[in-house]
Each structure stands twice: as structure tokens, then as C-alpha cells.
Enzyme design. Structure first.
Site, PDB file in Angstrom:
ATOM      1  N   SER A   9      35.394  50.747  37.094  1.00 19.26           N
ATOM      2  CA  SER A   9      35.254  49.464  36.400  1.00 19.26           C
ATOM      3  C   SER A   9      33.789  49.024  36.466  1.00 19.26           C
ATOM      4  O   SER A   9      33.278  48.651  37.521  1.00 19.26           O
ATOM      5  CB  SER A   9      36.152  48.431  37.087  1.00 19.26           C
ATOM      6  OG  SER A   9      35.938  47.175  36.500  1.00 19.26           O
ATOM      7  N   HIS A  34      35.372  52.319  32.524  1.00 21.07           N
ATOM      8  CA  HIS A  34      36.198  51.176  32.128  1.00 21.07           C
ATOM      9  C   HIS A  34      35.316  49.943  31.920  1.00 21.07           C
ATOM     10  O   HIS A  34      34.588  49.524  32.834  1.00 21.07           O
ATOM     11  CB  HIS A  34      37.226  50.915  33.242  1.00 21.07           C
ATOM     12  CG  HIS A  34      38.234  49.866  32.908  1.00 21.07           C
ATOM     13  ND1 HIS A  34      39.367  50.121  32.175  1.00 21.07           N
ATOM     14  CD2 HIS A  34      38.287  48.549  33.229  1.00 21.07           C
ATOM     15  CE1 HIS A  34      40.080  49.018  32.057  1.00 21.07           C
ATOM     16  NE2 HIS A  34      39.440  48.039  32.689  1.00 21.07           N
ATOM     17  N   ASP A  36      35.281  46.012  31.019  1.00 21.85           N
ATOM     18  CA  ASP A  36      36.077  44.788  30.883  1.00 21.85           C
ATOM     19  C   ASP A  36      35.369  43.801  29.981  1.00 21.85           C
ATOM     20  O   ASP A  36      34.254  43.366  30.271  1.00 21.85           O
ATOM     21  CB  ASP A  36      36.302  44.163  32.264  1.00 21.85           C
ATOM     22  CG  ASP A  36      37.342  44.933  33.044  1.00 21.85           C
ATOM     23  OD1 ASP A  36      38.447  45.132  32.502  1.00 21.85           O
ATOM     24  OD2 ASP A  36      37.051  45.355  34.171  1.00 21.85           O
ATOM     25  N   GLY A 143      41.355  38.968  34.723  1.00 20.71           N
ATOM     26  CA  GLY A 143      40.321  37.925  34.732  1.00 20.71           C
ATOM     27  C   GLY A 143      39.275  38.080  35.804  1.00 20.71           C
ATOM     28  O   GLY A 143      38.123  37.735  35.585  1.00 20.71           O
ATOM     29  N   PHE A 144      39.649  38.607  36.963  1.00 22.65           N
ATOM     30  CA  PHE A 144      38.690  38.679  38.062  1.00 22.65           C
ATOM     31  C   PHE A 144      38.892  39.955  38.878  1.00 22.65           C
ATOM     32  O   PHE A 144      40.033  40.389  39.076  1.00 22.65           O
ATOM     33  CB  PHE A 144      38.851  37.468  38.993  1.00 22.65           C
ATOM     34  CG  PHE A 144      38.608  36.163  38.284  1.00 22.65           C
ATOM     35  CD1 PHE A 144      37.315  35.669  38.139  1.00 22.65           C
ATOM     36  CD2 PHE A 144      39.664  35.455  37.729  1.00 22.65           C
ATOM     37  CE1 PHE A 144      37.081  34.482  37.450  1.00 22.65           C
ATOM     38  CE2 PHE A 144      39.436  34.273  37.037  1.00 22.65           C
ATOM     39  CZ  PHE A 144      38.145  33.779  36.898  1.00 22.65           C
ATOM     40  N   ASP A 177      45.432  48.895  36.437  1.00 24.74           N
ATOM     41  CA  ASP A 177      44.191  48.123  36.557  1.00 24.74           C
ATOM     42  C   ASP A 177      44.424  46.912  37.454  1.00 24.74           C
ATOM     43  O   ASP A 177      45.242  46.050  37.131  1.00 24.74           O
ATOM     44  CB  ASP A 177      43.751  47.679  35.149  1.00 24.74           C
ATOM     45  CG  ASP A 177      42.387  47.003  35.154  1.00 24.74           C
ATOM     46  OD1 ASP A 177      41.752  46.913  36.212  1.00 24.74           O
ATOM     47  OD2 ASP A 177      41.967  46.566  34.059  1.00 24.74           O
ATOM     48  N   GLY A 178      43.709  46.891  38.563  1.00 18.62           N
ATOM     49  CA  GLY A 178      43.772  45.753  39.481  1.00 18.62           C
ATOM     50  C   GLY A 178      44.148  46.168  40.887  1.00 18.62           C
ATOM     51  O   GLY A 178      45.239  46.678  41.113  1.00 18.62           O
ATOM     52  N   GLY A 199      37.757  49.804  40.975  1.00 19.49           N
ATOM     53  CA  GLY A 199      36.783  48.722  41.092  1.00 19.49           C
ATOM     54  C   GLY A 199      36.344  48.488  42.513  1.00 19.49           C
ATOM     55  O   GLY A 199      36.102  49.444  43.269  1.00 19.49           O
ATOM     56  N   SER A 200      36.290  47.213  42.884  1.00 21.61           N
ATOM     57  CA  SER A 200      35.781  46.843  44.206  1.00 21.61           C
ATOM     58  C   SER A 200      36.688  47.334  45.339  1.00 21.61           C
ATOM     59  O   SER A 200      36.263  47.400  46.487  1.00 21.61           O
ATOM     60  CB  SER A 200      35.608  45.319  44.287  1.00 21.61           C
ATOM     61  OG  SER A 200      36.853  44.672  44.164  1.00 21.61           O
TER      62      SER A 200
HETATM   63  C1  DX5 Z   1      40.025  43.477  35.325  1.00 18.92           C
HETATM   64  C2  DX5 Z   1      39.190  44.469  36.090  1.00 18.92           C
HETATM   65  C3  DX5 Z   1      39.478  44.307  37.523  1.00 18.92           C
HETATM   66  C4  DX5 Z   1      38.598  45.007  38.498  1.00 18.92           C
HETATM   67  C5  DX5 Z   1      39.302  46.116  39.141  1.00 18.92           C
HETATM   68  O1  DX5 Z   1      40.590  43.986  34.205  1.00 18.92           O
HETATM   69  O2  DX5 Z   1      39.269  45.782  35.631  1.00 18.92           O
HETATM   70  O3  DX5 Z   1      40.798  44.601  37.710  1.00 18.92           O
HETATM   71  O4  DX5 Z   1      37.370  45.360  38.052  1.00 18.92           O
HETATM   72  O5  DX5 Z   1      38.848  46.293  40.407  1.00 18.92           O
HETATM   73  P1  DX5 Z   1      39.374  45.604  41.752  1.00 18.92           P
HETATM   74  O6  DX5 Z   1      40.671  44.912  41.474  1.00 18.92           O
HETATM   75  O7  DX5 Z   1      39.467  46.736  42.684  1.00 18.92           O
HETATM   76  O8  DX5 Z   1      38.287  44.636  42.117  1.00 18.92           O
HETATM   77 ZN    ZN Z   2      40.177  46.142  33.072  1.00 16.77          ZN
END
Ligand code: DX5
Ligand code: ZN
Length: 222
Positions: A9, A34, A36, A143-144, A177-178, A199-200
Site C-alpha cells: 500500500s 496498491h 489508495d 479510510g485510514f 485490504d486492511g 501496509g503498516s
Molecule cells: C485502505 C488502505 C489501508 C492500509 C493498509 O484502503 O489500503 O488499508 O494502507 O495497511 P494497514 O491496515 O496495514 O495499515
Molecule cells: Zn486500499
């Protein structure tokens, strides 16, 4: 058997070392990047957009996986000029014209993906199965970054895989995703996911991106 794939992401990337990051992704044979896209309406946040996608395509040949968290995406798909080999996802909740939006992505020769929020039932896909190459299941509310997994979405992955297989759509991929952490990725893999937005919680957790990718691959079947 669908290929297990990782889509980092890019909203979680460190821009100070961006060129090195892309080099690492290429060396590690990352399948998708990916992206966003948030419009402040469908979700409250703002993130990446058309210019970012354009510049990224100049920097790397890794195909983009553009996640449109925007209302009425059917009017703005052209702005992203989707390319063959790229995925573009549109949310079922964001438009009254899901089929039109998906068909538009296909018209560009790109791969259409239908995205569903955690509470959205799978049957919204009943009449667009021929229009999609993948389903994006949100495992947090969009969203986050940095949110916690919504546990019942694990069952939804299992249900979605069964829903697709029993209807003759075994070729349709499932992206999650998430909060795709190392631990959660293993559960998502067991449930039937095959594209992981990292992602994070995984790839961008700590300094050693290459090691994180290796660790994540181990959790999703090697
Ligand atoms: C939103 C994003 C998040 C994020 C994924 O669509 O795609 O879900 O960057 O990474 P995490 O949840 O691991 O921070
Ligand atoms: Zn996403």
C-alpha cells in the site's frame, strides 16, 4: 490454484527513500502496487491521485492496483487512464451504476475489481460476476491505515471463495485490504484470499522491507 500475490500500500511508503523502495519491490518480484485514492466524501480522508499514478508508471513497470474510494467512480475512471495488466477497484457502495463502472475499466483493457466494505453482502455481485476479475474485501472500514482487523471479515473471505467457486468463477481473485499483518495474512490465506494489500501492519512495519516481504510470503504459502 490462484497465485498468491502481494500489493504494498503506497500510502504507507517513506517518500525520502522512494526510488530504493521501488528497486526493492522489483527485486522481490512484487506483483502490484496498491494505490489508495480517497476523495474526502466516500471516505473522509484524502490520499493519492492521478498525478501519483502517472509518475509511478514512469518509475517502475510493476502494475498498479488502483483502489478508488470515491463516489460515482464511473465518471473519473478515464482520469486514471488504466492500462492493460493493471487492476482498478470500485466500491459497490459508492455508485448506483456498479456494472457501468466495471465495464468502463474493462473498456480500457484493464482488470476490473469490485470492492466491498465489511458490512456489504456478497450478493451485490450476483449480476456482475462476468464483469470482474477480482473482489476486494475490506477487512477494516476504509479510510485510514493502521486500523484493527474486523474479525467477522475472515468468515466473509471463506464465504466469498465459496460463493465464487460454486458459481463457476474460480478464476476470480480475492484481494484483502486492511490490517494484513503477518498473523492475519496466514488466516486470510487459509480462508481463501490470494492478493494481500500490505501496509503498516506488515511490509512497512520497521526498516527491512525485503525481509518483511519474505516473511509475508512465508505466511501465504511460500
Ligand atoms: C485502505 C488502505 C489501508 C492500509 C493498509 O484502503 O489500503 O488499508 O494502507 O495497511 P494497514 O491496515 O496495514 O495499515
Ligand atoms: Zn486500499
Amino acid at each position: 490454484m490462484l497465485k498468491q500475490q502481494i500489493a504494498p500500500s503506497m500510502m504507507c511508503a517513506d517518500y525520502r527513500t522512494f526510488a530504493d523502495l521501488l528497486k526493492t519491490f522489483e527485486e522481490q518480484k512484487i506483483e502490484y502496487l496498491h494505490i489508495d485514492v480517497m476523495d474526502g466524501v466516500f471516505v473522509k480522508n484524502y490520499t493519492l491521485g492521478t498525478d501519483f499514478c502517472r509518475r509511478l508508471r514512469d518509475m517502475t513497470a510493476i502494475p498498479l492496483d488502483i483502489h478508488l474510494m470515491i463516489t460515482e467512480p464511473e465518471w473519473k475512471i478515464d482520469w486514471f487512464a488504466p492500462r492493460p495488466g493493471e487492476y482498478v477497484s470500485v466500491h459497490a457502495e459508492a455508485t448506483d451504476h456498479l456494472q457501468r463502472a466495471l465495464a468502463k475499466i474493462r473498456d480500457f483493457g484493464a482488470r476490473p475489481m469490485a470492492a466491498l466494505n465489511p458490512a456489504t453482502p456478497l450478493n451485490v455481485l450476483d449480476y456482475v460476476l462476468d464483469d470482474i476479475d477480482a473482489v476486494l474485501l475490506m477487512t477494516v472500514n476504509p479510510g485510514f491505515a493502521g486500523q484493527k482487523l474486523i474479525p467477522q471479515t475472515l468468515k466473509k473471505i471463506t464465504d466469498c471463495r465459496e460463493y465464487l467457486d460454486t458459481r463457476g468463477y474460480s478464476h476470480v481473485e480475492i484481494e484483502v485490504d486492511g490490517n494484513v499483518s503477518f498473523v492475519n495474512a496466514e488466516k486470510m490465506y487459509a480462508a481463501g484470499a490470494n492478493i494481500y494489500v500490505a501496509g503498516s501492519s506488515s511490509v512497512f512495519c520497521g526498516e527491512d522491507i525485503a525481509a518483511n516481504i519474505g516473511k509475508l510470503r512465508m505466511r501465504i504459502g511460500g
